[in-house]
Design a protein around this motif. Sequence first.
Motif, mmCIF file in Angstrom:
data_model
loop_
_atom_site.group_PDB
_atom_site.id
_atom_site.type_symbol
_atom_site.label_atom_id
_atom_site.label_comp_id
_atom_site.label_asym_id
_atom_site.label_seq_id
_atom_site.Cartn_x
_atom_site.Cartn_y
_atom_site.Cartn_z
ATOM 1 N N TYR A 65 0.793 -1.101 -0.007
ATOM 2 C CA TYR A 65 0.152 -0.006 0.044
ATOM 3 C C TYR A 65 0.894 1.328 0.107
ATOM 4 C CZ TYR A 65 -4.024 -3.041 1.500
ATOM 5 O OH TYR A 65 -4.933 -3.861 1.292
ATOM 6 N N GLY A 66 0.968 1.900 -1.076
ATOM 7 C CA GLY A 66 1.588 3.216 -1.280
ATOM 8 C C GLY A 66 0.870 4.350 -0.977
ATOM 9 N N SER A 67 1.108 5.564 -1.347
ATOM 10 C CA SER A 67 0.780 6.785 -0.933
ATOM 11 C C SER A 67 -0.773 6.802 -1.464
ATOM 12 C CB SER A 67 1.555 8.120 -1.265
ATOM 13 O OG SER A 67 1.789 8.025 -2.686
ATOM 14 N N ARG A 68 -0.901 6.428 -2.798
ATOM 15 C CA ARG A 68 -2.070 6.380 -3.473
ATOM 16 C C ARG A 68 -3.174 5.866 -2.899
ATOM 17 N NH1 ARG A 68 -1.634 10.516 -7.186
ATOM 18 N NH2 ARG A 68 -3.304 9.808 -8.465
ATOM 19 N N ILE A 69 -2.949 4.403 -2.484
ATOM 20 C CA ILE A 69 -3.790 3.618 -1.702
ATOM 21 C C ILE A 69 -4.025 4.410 -0.310
ATOM 22 C CG2 ILE A 69 -4.026 1.698 -0.255
ATOM 23 C CD1 ILE A 69 -4.539 1.227 -3.212
ATOM 24 N N ASP A 70 -3.154 5.047 0.287
ATOM 25 C CA ASP A 70 -3.440 5.891 1.652
ATOM 26 C C ASP A 70 -4.546 6.937 1.054
ATOM 27 O OD1 ASP A 70 -2.408 6.452 4.508
ATOM 28 O OD2 ASP A 70 -2.409 8.433 3.426
ATOM 29 N N VAL A 71 -4.416 7.707 0.198
ATOM 30 C CA VAL A 71 -5.396 8.697 -0.110
ATOM 31 C C VAL A 71 -6.723 8.090 -0.643
ATOM 32 C CG1 VAL A 71 -6.037 10.436 -1.995
ATOM 33 C CG2 VAL A 71 -3.729 10.296 -1.205
ATOM 34 N N SER A 72 -6.661 7.055 -1.106
ATOM 35 C CA SER A 72 -7.972 6.223 -1.265
ATOM 36 C C SER A 72 -8.728 5.902 -0.078
ATOM 37 C CB SER A 72 -7.705 5.150 -2.239
ATOM 38 O OG SER A 72 -7.159 4.083 -1.701
ATOM 39 N N PHE A 73 -7.948 5.279 0.943
ATOM 40 C CA PHE A 73 -8.499 4.950 1.976
ATOM 41 C C PHE A 73 -8.959 6.121 2.966
ATOM 42 C CE2 PHE A 73 -5.702 0.831 2.703
ATOM 43 C CZ PHE A 73 -6.510 0.068 1.937
ATOM 44 N N ARG A 74 -8.402 7.386 2.892
ATOM 45 C CA ARG A 74 -8.923 8.524 3.635
ATOM 46 C C ARG A 74 -10.011 8.947 3.094
ATOM 47 N NH1 ARG A 74 -5.112 10.625 7.009
ATOM 48 N NH2 ARG A 74 -3.132 9.517 6.755
ATOM 49 N N SER A 78 -12.229 7.086 1.396
ATOM 50 C CA SER A 78 -13.321 5.976 1.327
ATOM 51 C C SER A 78 -13.776 6.252 3.037
ATOM 52 C CB SER A 78 -12.706 4.424 1.284
ATOM 53 O OG SER A 78 -12.341 4.370 0.058
ATOM 54 N N MET A 79 -12.992 6.360 4.206
ATOM 55 C CA MET A 79 -13.597 6.608 5.555
ATOM 56 C C MET A 79 -14.267 7.867 5.533
ATOM 57 S SD MET A 79 -13.410 4.659 8.212
ATOM 58 C CE MET A 79 -13.773 4.871 9.612
ATOM 59 N N SER A 80 -14.004 8.971 4.757
ATOM 60 C CA SER A 80 -14.309 10.251 4.953
ATOM 61 C C SER A 80 -15.995 9.987 4.620
ATOM 62 C CB SER A 80 -13.755 11.189 4.226
ATOM 63 O OG SER A 80 -12.654 11.413 4.556
ATOM 64 N N TRP A 81 -16.099 9.173 3.454
ATOM 65 C CA TRP A 81 -17.507 8.985 2.701
ATOM 66 C C TRP A 81 -18.291 8.171 3.670
ATOM 67 C CZ3 TRP A 81 -19.600 12.276 -0.070
ATOM 68 C CH2 TRP A 81 -18.993 13.053 -1.193
ATOM 69 N N PHE A 82 -17.612 7.253 4.103
ATOM 70 C CA PHE A 82 -18.462 6.237 5.107
ATOM 71 C C PHE A 82 -19.090 6.999 6.220
ATOM 72 C CE2 PHE A 82 -17.968 3.527 8.858
ATOM 73 C CZ PHE A 82 -18.963 2.679 8.587
ATOM 74 N N ILE A 83 -18.012 7.745 6.696
ATOM 75 C CA ILE A 83 -18.577 8.510 8.146
ATOM 76 C C ILE A 83 -19.678 9.670 7.442
ATOM 77 C CG2 ILE A 83 -17.959 10.357 9.774
ATOM 78 C CD1 ILE A 83 -15.340 8.802 10.102
ATOM 79 N N PHE A 84 -19.479 10.297 6.680
ATOM 80 C CA PHE A 84 -20.524 11.121 6.066
ATOM 81 C C PHE A 84 -21.761 10.262 5.795
ATOM 82 C CE2 PHE A 84 -23.003 12.801 2.337
ATOM 83 C CZ PHE A 84 -23.240 14.052 2.489
ATOM 84 N N SER A 85 -21.947 9.102 5.251
ATOM 85 C CA SER A 85 -23.287 8.102 5.209
ATOM 86 C C SER A 85 -23.759 8.059 6.566
ATOM 87 C CB SER A 85 -22.780 6.954 4.656
ATOM 88 O OG SER A 85 -22.137 5.869 5.233
ATOM 89 N N GLU A 86 -22.909 7.818 7.633
ATOM 90 C CA GLU A 86 -23.157 7.804 8.985
ATOM 91 C C GLU A 86 -23.886 9.038 9.558
ATOM 92 O OE1 GLU A 86 -23.479 4.613 9.333
ATOM 93 O OE2 GLU A 86 -22.103 4.153 11.096
ATOM 94 N N TRP A 145 -11.227 8.519 13.749
ATOM 95 C CA TRP A 145 -12.132 9.304 12.898
ATOM 96 C C TRP A 145 -13.463 9.050 13.486
ATOM 97 C CZ3 TRP A 145 -10.303 10.070 7.175
ATOM 98 C CH2 TRP A 145 -9.059 10.905 7.335
ATOM 99 N N TYR A 146 -13.454 7.659 13.497
ATOM 100 C CA TYR A 146 -14.926 6.859 13.642
ATOM 101 C C TYR A 146 -15.492 7.021 15.186
ATOM 102 C CZ TYR A 146 -18.521 3.367 13.495
ATOM 103 O OH TYR A 146 -19.949 2.798 13.416
ATOM 104 N N TRP A 147 -14.582 7.088 15.979
ATOM 105 C CA TRP A 147 -14.648 7.227 17.512
ATOM 106 C C TRP A 147 -14.908 8.573 17.727
ATOM 107 C CZ3 TRP A 147 -15.934 3.511 20.583
ATOM 108 C CH2 TRP A 147 -15.960 3.857 21.803
ATOM 109 N N HIS A 148 -14.365 9.479 17.003
ATOM 110 C CA HIS A 148 -14.759 11.057 17.576
ATOM 111 C C HIS A 148 -16.026 11.499 17.086
ATOM 112 C CE1 HIS A 148 -11.083 11.927 19.338
ATOM 113 N NE2 HIS A 148 -10.265 11.791 18.409
ATOM 114 N N PHE A 149 -16.446 10.423 15.617
ATOM 115 C CA PHE A 149 -17.750 10.816 15.277
ATOM 116 C C PHE A 149 -19.020 10.258 16.381
ATOM 117 C CE2 PHE A 149 -20.820 8.352 13.077
ATOM 118 C CZ PHE A 149 -21.854 9.137 12.584
#
Length: 294
Positions: free
Chosen positions: A77-86, A88-96, A275-279
């Motif tokens: 997992y390089g930097s591009r994957i790290d960006v995609s994970f961020r 993905s997690m941002s949109w997941f929290i937005f859906s929540e 992030w999820y816990w603070h949400f």
Amino acid sequence: MSAATQHGQTPYYFIPAPSHFPVLTATGLFFVILGAGQWVNGHGWGAWVTLFGFLMWAFILQGWFRAAINESESGLYGSRIDVSFRWSMSWFIFSEVMFFGAFFGALYWTRLHSLPNLGSLENALLWPDFKAVWPSAAAGATGSPAGIVEPFTTMGPWPLPTINTLLLLTSGVTLTIAHHALVAGNRGKTILWMWITVLLGATFLCVQAYEYMHAYRDLNLKLSSGAYGSTFFMLTGFHGFHVLVGMLMLLFITLRLMKGHFTPQRHFGFEGAAWYWHFVDVVWLGLYIVVYWA
């Protein structure tokens, strides 16, 4: 397993090989839905199908997560994957956020629009015994003049909800301390404060379980207690489920820390769980004000 790369070199972008995990996970969820649907309709075998589905789903997910962890620790997992994970997690929290927004919206609409409208002069002939008061805790003051909603007592903010508020706020502080310790390279301190955070989350769930027992046993407050009961248990119950999920995330992150995973430079698995816990903390503050105080 992935696109070909030179030995020891992180790929520009990691492309996983075709996997059986998604279809198996979907199969487990199918059994959960099938069993639950039959269970609530009075078929006893549905409980066993639901249990089987949950066990299958959990077993497949642990294998899927284990494979992802191995890929990460192997340097794929390089930097591009790290960006995609961020993202993905941002949109997941937005859906929540939207998920809880729907329930907060239902509570708002019920209290400020539906209830006054039902108690207006226009509906007086249809509902002559209806009283547009909130919370509708007494017979004759409910949205059920026929008396099918039993009298109940509302849940106040003291002491259990206030104790849980302090627990969650404290857990946010301990998690932040652990994060700073990880960035500073102090793994031992990170693990200590992470265990404290997990313990605070588990204590929150225990206090909420006791609160529900108190509501049913002493207050006669149930999911069927009119609009107040349904919104109370839907909001607090779903939040409790999210606390459970967040606590499990933090638990597994702590176990990974103990195995030597994550570095001060690369630790988005930790950050995503944080992030999820603070949400979850922020949602509870809204619940504490709107459900228990208002």
